[in-house]
Design an enzyme around this catalytic site. Structure first.
Site, PDB file in Angstrom:
ATOM      1  N   ASP A  44       0.786  -1.243   0.000  1.00 59.66           N
ATOM      2  CA  ASP A  44       0.000   0.000   0.000  1.00 59.66           C
ATOM      3  C   ASP A  44       0.821   1.299   0.000  1.00 59.66           C
ATOM      4  O   ASP A  44       0.533   2.231   0.762  1.00 59.66           O
ATOM      5  CB  ASP A  44      -0.974   0.016   1.185  1.00 59.66           C
ATOM      6  CG  ASP A  44      -1.954  -1.148   1.138  1.00 59.66           C
ATOM      7  OD1 ASP A  44      -1.811  -2.011   0.251  1.00 59.66           O
ATOM      8  OD2 ASP A  44      -2.861  -1.211   1.994  1.00 59.66           O
TER       9      ASP A  44
ATOM     10  N   LYS B 175      -6.861  -5.162  -3.178  1.00 65.38           N
ATOM     11  CA  LYS B 175      -7.592  -5.689  -2.022  1.00 65.38           C
ATOM     12  C   LYS B 175      -8.581  -4.660  -1.512  1.00 65.38           C
ATOM     13  O   LYS B 175      -8.461  -3.476  -1.830  1.00 65.38           O
ATOM     14  CB  LYS B 175      -6.610  -6.073  -0.911  1.00 65.38           C
ATOM     15  CG  LYS B 175      -5.810  -4.877  -0.421  1.00 65.38           C
ATOM     16  CD  LYS B 175      -4.702  -5.303   0.514  1.00 65.38           C
ATOM     17  CE  LYS B 175      -3.967  -4.107   1.050  1.00 65.38           C
ATOM     18  NZ  LYS B 175      -4.790  -3.143   1.788  1.00 65.38           N
TER      19      LYS B 175
ATOM     20  N   CYS C 147      -2.378  -2.602   7.547  1.00 67.49           N
ATOM     21  CA  CYS C 147      -2.255  -3.555   6.443  1.00 67.49           C
ATOM     22  C   CYS C 147      -0.968  -4.372   6.495  1.00 67.49           C
ATOM     23  O   CYS C 147      -0.977  -5.554   6.146  1.00 67.49           O
ATOM     24  CB  CYS C 147      -2.406  -2.833   5.112  1.00 67.49           C
ATOM     25  SG  CYS C 147      -4.120  -2.322   4.869  1.00 67.49           S
TER      26      CYS C 147
HETATM   27  C1  VGL Z   1      -4.845   0.803   5.683  1.00 69.13           C
HETATM   28  C2  VGL Z   1      -6.296   1.834   7.117  1.00 69.13           C
HETATM   29  C3  VGL Z   1      -7.314   1.705   6.210  1.00 69.13           C
HETATM   30  C4  VGL Z   1      -3.458   0.328   5.406  1.00 69.13           C
HETATM   31  C5  VGL Z   1      -5.863   0.658   4.764  1.00 69.13           C
HETATM   32  O1  VGL Z   1      -3.071   0.224   4.226  1.00 69.13           O
HETATM   33  O2  VGL Z   1      -2.721   0.046   6.381  1.00 69.13           O
HETATM   34  N1  VGL Z   1      -5.076   1.383   6.861  1.00 69.13           N
HETATM   35  N2  VGL Z   1      -7.072   1.115   5.029  1.00 69.13           N
END
Ligand code: VGL
Ligand code: ZN
Length: 210
Positions: A11, A97, A141
């Site tokens: 991410d 995802k 994540c």
């Molecule tokens: C994430 C919060 C909400 C992440 C994704 O990538 O860690 N954190 N969505």
């Protein structure tokens, strides 16, 4: 016998960096740390995966629909793109995802490739058994991905100098790292990864100056 490893960048997206919708403090510094690993894994011809949070506009993951977070990483928006400073090789395999409206999608292990192949199935097909994991966010994540990968039987090395956390409560990231280690994750940094990264039993070529 040598184990086959791959890099998984979690991410590393615009919305998780300063200026984005859900910024991780110093997220942009993490991008630069990730670039050094990307370069290393690329030079060693190891597989590289990049996961992305890829939510529909109406996600129950968002505050406006009863969830925990401001809207972020909405499919097709600028905030959902990989950070512009991230240098992904052209053969990077993208794992999406959180694509269903009901799905938080914290774990890349629940993600799918662009043609819908489940990530875990692909890892097994490629006979990869160790993931080197860095990215954002340590306490969400990255944590969920690492814990699920370990549970699924993969070896995991957390790249502690290439992760960054949200820290909703102070110390969340530190606790997440401790939990991952307790659950069986190994840790390394760029300075100490050295020749430990090996796959396929192939000799590691030295890069010349050219
Ligand atoms: C994430 C919060 C909400 C992440 C994704 O990538 O860690 N954190 N969505
Ligand atoms: Zn999300």
């Amino acid at each position: 016998m040598q184990r086959r490893g791959a890099l998984l960048v979690v991410d590393a997206q615009v919305d998780f960096c300063p200026g984005g919708a859900l910024p991780v403090p110093r997220g942009d510094q993490v991008i630069h740390a990730l670039n050094r690993y990307l370069d290393l894994f690329k030079r060693r011809s190891a597989p590289i995966f990049a996961s992305r949070d890829w939510h529909p506009k109406q996600s129950k993951h968002f505050k406006e629909n009863g969830g925990e977070w401001p809207a972020h990483c909405v499919q097709g928006t600028l905030g959902a793109e990989f950070h512009p400073a991230l240098v992904l090789p052209s053969d990077t395999i993208v794992i999406s995802k959180g694509m269903a409206s009901w799905d938080d999608g914290y774990s890349a292990m629940q993600g799918v490739t662009e043609n819908g192949t489940p990530f875990t199935m692909l890892l097994r097909h490629m006979e990869l058994d160790r993931l080197y994991v860095g990215g954002l966010a340590t306490d969400f994540c990255v944590r969920q991905t690492v814990l699920e990968a370990l549970k699924a039987g993969f070896d995991v090395t957390l790249l502690t100098d290439a992760v960054g956390g949200v820290d909703l409560r102070p110390g969340d990231s530190e606790r997440a790292v401790a939990e991952m280690i307790h659950s069986g994750a190994d840790v390394t940094t760029l300075a100490s990864i050295g020749t430990a990264v090996a796959w396929d039993g192939a000799p590691q070529r030295q890069q010349g100056s050219g």
